[in-house]
Scaffold this motif. Structure first.
Motif, PDB file in Angstrom:
ATOM      1  N   ASP A  51      24.236  43.040  37.003  1.00  0.00           N
ATOM      2  CA  ASP A  51      25.457  42.968  36.191  1.00  0.00           C
ATOM      3  C   ASP A  51      25.672  41.563  35.616  1.00  0.00           C
ATOM      4  O   ASP A  51      26.119  41.420  34.479  1.00  0.00           O
ATOM      5  CB  ASP A  51      26.690  43.372  37.020  1.00  0.00           C
ATOM      6  N   GLU A  62      23.233  41.044  32.847  1.00  0.00           N
ATOM      7  CA  GLU A  62      23.666  41.842  31.699  1.00  0.00           C
ATOM      8  C   GLU A  62      24.863  41.187  31.010  1.00  0.00           C
ATOM      9  O   GLU A  62      24.959  41.162  29.775  1.00  0.00           O
ATOM     10  CB  GLU A  62      24.004  43.273  32.132  1.00  0.00           C
ATOM     11  N   VAL A  75      32.758  44.131  44.700  1.00  0.00           N
ATOM     12  CA  VAL A  75      31.357  44.417  44.363  1.00  0.00           C
ATOM     13  C   VAL A  75      30.807  43.181  43.632  1.00  0.00           C
ATOM     14  O   VAL A  75      31.343  42.760  42.608  1.00  0.00           O
ATOM     15  CB  VAL A  75      31.235  45.660  43.475  1.00  0.00           C
ATOM     16  N   ALA A  98      30.309  42.425  39.537  1.00  0.00           N
ATOM     17  CA  ALA A  98      30.816  43.465  38.632  1.00  0.00           C
ATOM     18  C   ALA A  98      31.834  42.910  37.640  1.00  0.00           C
ATOM     19  O   ALA A  98      31.899  43.335  36.481  1.00  0.00           O
ATOM     20  CB  ALA A  98      31.438  44.611  39.436  1.00  0.00           C
ATOM     21  N   THR A 149      37.641  41.332  42.898  1.00  0.00           N
ATOM     22  CA  THR A 149      36.566  42.311  42.762  1.00  0.00           C
ATOM     23  C   THR A 149      35.557  42.056  43.865  1.00  0.00           C
ATOM     24  O   THR A 149      35.036  40.942  43.994  1.00  0.00           O
ATOM     25  CB  THR A 149      35.913  42.185  41.376  1.00  0.00           C
ATOM     26  N   PHE A 179      38.755  36.184  35.708  1.00  0.00           N
ATOM     27  CA  PHE A 179      38.259  37.334  36.468  1.00  0.00           C
ATOM     28  C   PHE A 179      37.629  36.812  37.763  1.00  0.00           C
ATOM     29  O   PHE A 179      36.536  36.250  37.743  1.00  0.00           O
ATOM     30  CB  PHE A 179      37.235  38.123  35.640  1.00  0.00           C
ATOM     31  N   LEU A 225      31.067  41.519  33.958  1.00  0.00           N
ATOM     32  CA  LEU A 225      31.035  42.445  32.822  1.00  0.00           C
ATOM     33  C   LEU A 225      32.447  42.753  32.334  1.00  0.00           C
ATOM     34  O   LEU A 225      32.680  42.879  31.128  1.00  0.00           O
ATOM     35  CB  LEU A 225      30.318  43.739  33.217  1.00  0.00           C
ATOM     36  N   HIS A 226      33.371  42.874  33.252  1.00  0.00           N
ATOM     37  CA  HIS A 226      34.760  43.095  32.838  1.00  0.00           C
ATOM     38  C   HIS A 226      35.241  41.911  31.993  1.00  0.00           C
ATOM     39  O   HIS A 226      35.912  42.088  30.978  1.00  0.00           O
ATOM     40  CB  HIS A 226      35.669  43.289  34.047  1.00  0.00           C
TER      41      HIS A 226
END
Lengths: 326, 369
Positions: free
Chosen positions: B173, B176, B128, B131, B126, B84, B134-135
């Motif tokens: 993010d 998290e 942002v 982000a 990505t 990712f 998390l994906h």
């Protein structure tokens, strides 16, 4: 088979049916497992489907949606519970910038079949952030679909249809009615398609438009008005994005009067778009401007005055009077 | 004096170094092929910057200086693993077989990522910040549910790698993602390229401790590697991926590197950093040290290097010509793929705009569409 259910029970049964129908369906959220959710909507699901499919998540809304994106990329169909409307904003970035746009960004390679369940609306005497109506913010976002149920029967079917849909759906549940009015739910019936509005009461003098918590209010208003000899049609919009307004236009062409009722703040709310579309499509049929009965353009108030803040029977009937007297 | 907290297997001078925990798993032929990837990746970057200067790209995010971090980690992935990226992982894209032209089409403004993430094991860029971590974590949770973690079958066990930068470590993010990966023991490697700069903000605006040390607070191992050492990056990433595939959970790798260029082609680093820093890091160049090693210890000769140089030249020509040949999409394509199931309202908007375009006198045969 017909069963008497509250909306909470109907949603629970609908979620259960969706999990039975498709092993890729997952529940995710805070307290959705052992506790069954703070409103008990996911009651018993973890016990029957296991911790891998009904996931008690850490307290991080952005991560609930962000990991749901990754799970969806891997072929899962996550159903995310946001505990209360006012807690969805930490996830707003993931919803608006990722969930809504990945199908488009990926040229259709990566659908995002995610359902975002949000208990919304007021009337439960709660503290701040527990009574909001954020629907317009999601309906304004391309790539999302937004629906609201208003009745146990719809709740049972719409949640299953939303989970089966290949687009992301923000699924709004009027929390005040979770444990309220019961209904006979025929679990073998054929439901109408998800993204359709429905006339819930026929009338000829004026068209009342509502969704979620205000459908019940508008039905009551129509009943009260009928005692004064006024015939009000009530349409439950059910879907806010996309809107299904052909039945609305047909109704307004007959009645010439329309009033939109929602709890969300008035300016740039769903009523604004609906009024614009009605004037565009029904210009010559209108006998009065489209009126809106809504929350005020203020933060949601402390609960002791929420019943005065929320649209109520008198305010709806007052708008009906003004429209018909125009 | 070597930094004991920094995994290094190839010094800036091109000498192999020992480490108690990590060893490079490949042979000299592997190093030759890593060198090829480093050179070609740098050439993609150089060419893209030039294309932006010629007005062929809207913007370019250069990876100059980060080639080893990206090639070393990308080459540690197996086919079934999934990466990712942020928007700067051009080198990782290269290792996953993504055509560089599809990176260029994004930065040209033709599309927003045209490669197939599932086929390549390389997610869409990505933008942002953070982000995608998390994906990645969610995808890793999917791998767990698919039963492809900890099966002891090397062809089956899979892991995920999440790329991000030092700036992203300040994002909610990312934190998290660390928590979720930790409590769910998800098979994800968090690969942080600490290139010292988040546009104009230096690393000390993001952290007061070395970033890799943050991992311990989340309950998983963290390691700092010399991000300009392709061998160290490869070894550390391979170990972390293997740990993830086996079901032992996440690892944070901090690849200590330097953004040699600007943040993007719109940026001007002379406004906020000293050229002396750049000169200092030039001595640690990720490509030069491999060149030195191959020359000095492997006997790679002029043939080897000129062959790669020719390949880079040919690649550059292909990128130039391919970029210039890219056609703009039709405005009506904006309506495509907004939804799987399109609404009547959106179809109507498309039809209205098509009719508007066709209403011009010169619009015969849909010429304005």
């Amino acid at each position: 088979m017909t069963t008497t259910m509250t909306m909470a029970k109907a949603l629970n049964a609908g979620l259960r049916a969706a999990m039975e129908a498709d092993p890729k369906v997952l529940m995710m959220g805070e307290d959705v497992g052992k506790l069954g959710g703070v409103f008990r909507i996911t009651d018993g699901l973890q016990k029957d489907f296991g911790e891998d499919r009904v996931i008690d998540t850490p307290l991080a809304e952005s991560a609930i949606l962000g990991t749901a994106v990754g799970l969806a990329m891997r072929g899962y169909r996550p159903v995310c519970e946001i505990q209360f409307d006012g807690f969805v904003y930490p996830a707003y970035d993931q919803i608006v910038s990722q969930v809504a746009k990945i199908h488009f960004r990926s040229r259709g390679r990566m659908p995002m079949p995610i359902v975002i369940r949000i208990p919304f609306g007021g009337g439960i005497g709660a503290v701040e952030h527990h009574s909001e109506s954020p629907e317009a913010q999601f309906a304004h976002t391309a790539g999302l679909k937004v629906v609201a149920c208003s009745h146990p029967t719809d709740a049972y079917w719409m949640i299953q249809q939303a989970i089966a849909a290949d687009d992301p759906v923000v699924f709004l549940e009027p929390k005040r009615q979770y444990h309220g009015e019961k209904a006979e739910v025929d679990t073998e019936a054929t439901p109408p398609p998800l993204f359709t509005s429905r006339t819930v009461r026929e009338g000829s003098d004026l068209t009342l438009l509502a969704y979620g918590p205000t459908v019940r209010l508008c039905r009551d208003a129509a009943l009260a008005a009928s005692e004064e000899g006024r015939s009000l049609e009530v349409i439950d919009l059910r879907t806010l994005s996309p809107l299904d307004l052909e039945p609305v236009f047909a109704s307004v062409r007959r009645t010439g009067h329309a009033v939109v009722v929602h709890e969300a703040a008035r300016s740039l709310g769903m009523g604004s778009e609906i009024a614009a579309r009605i004037q565009q499509e029904c210009f010559y049929a209108l006998e009065a401007p489209v009126l809106r009965v809504a929350g005020f353009d203020t933060p949601y108030p402390p609960s002791r005055i929420e019943e005065e803040y929320l649209p109520d029977l008198d305010r709806v009937l007052d708008a009906v009077d003004r429209s018909l007297a125009y | 004096m070597a930094d004991p907290d920094l995994v290094q297997l190839l010094t800036p001078e091109g000498e192999r170094a020992e480490h108690p925990d990590y060893a490079f798993a490949g042979d000299d032929d592997t190093i030759r092929s890593l060198y090829r990837d480093l050179v070609l990746t740098r050439r993609i970057d150089t060419e893209a910057t030039a294309l932006q200067r010629h007005g062929e790209l809207g913007i370019w995010a250069s990876l100059l200086g980060q080639e080893a971090a990206q090639i070393g980690s990308g080459r540690a992935l197996r086919r079934q693993d999934h990466a990712f990226p942020t928007y700067r992982e051009h080198g990782v894209a290269w290792t996953r077989g993504v055509d560089p032209l599809s990176l260029l089409s994004l930065f040209r403004g033709v599309d927003q990522g045209s490669w197939d993430p599932e086929a390549t094991g390389f997610g869409l860029y990505t933008i942002v910040i953070g982000a995608q971590t998390l994906h990645a974590t969610g995808y890793a949770m999917g791998l767990q549910r698919d039963g492809v973690v900890g099966t002891d079958d090397p062809d089956r066990d899979a892991a995920v790698i999440a790329y991000f930068g030092d700036g992203a470590t300040s994002q909610g993010d990312v934190n998290e993602a660390f928590i979720w990966a930790s409590v769910f023991n998800a098979p994800v490697v968090f690969f942080c390229q600490n290139n010292q700069w988040a546009i104009s903000e230096p690393i000390d605006r993001q952290t007061r401790i070395p970033l890799y040390q943050r991992a311990s607070g989340f309950g998983f191992p963290g390691v700092r590697v010399d991000g300009n050492d392709v061998l160290a990056v490869h070894a550390a990433t391979q170990a972390a991926l293997q740990r993830a595939r086996e079901g032992s959970g996440p690892t944070l790798i901090e690849a200590f590197t330097y953004r040699m260029g600007a943040h993007t082609t719109t940026d001007d680093p002379t406004r906020y950093r000293l050229s002396a820093d750049l000169e200092h890091w030039k001595l640690k160049d990720p490509v030069e040290r491999v060149h030195a090693y191959l020359t000095r210890h492997v006997g790679a000769g002029e043939d080897f290097f000129s062959e790669i140089a020719e390949e880079a030249d040919a690649l550059a020509v292909r990128l130039r010509e391919g970029t210039r040949a890219m056609a703009d999409p039709s405005i009506l394509s904006v309506f495509d793929q907004v939804y799987v199931e399109e609404s009547a309202e959106l179809a109507q908007q498309r039809d209205e705009h098509a009719a508007y375009l066709d209403s011009f006198e010169d619009a015969t045969d849909g010429a304005r569409r």
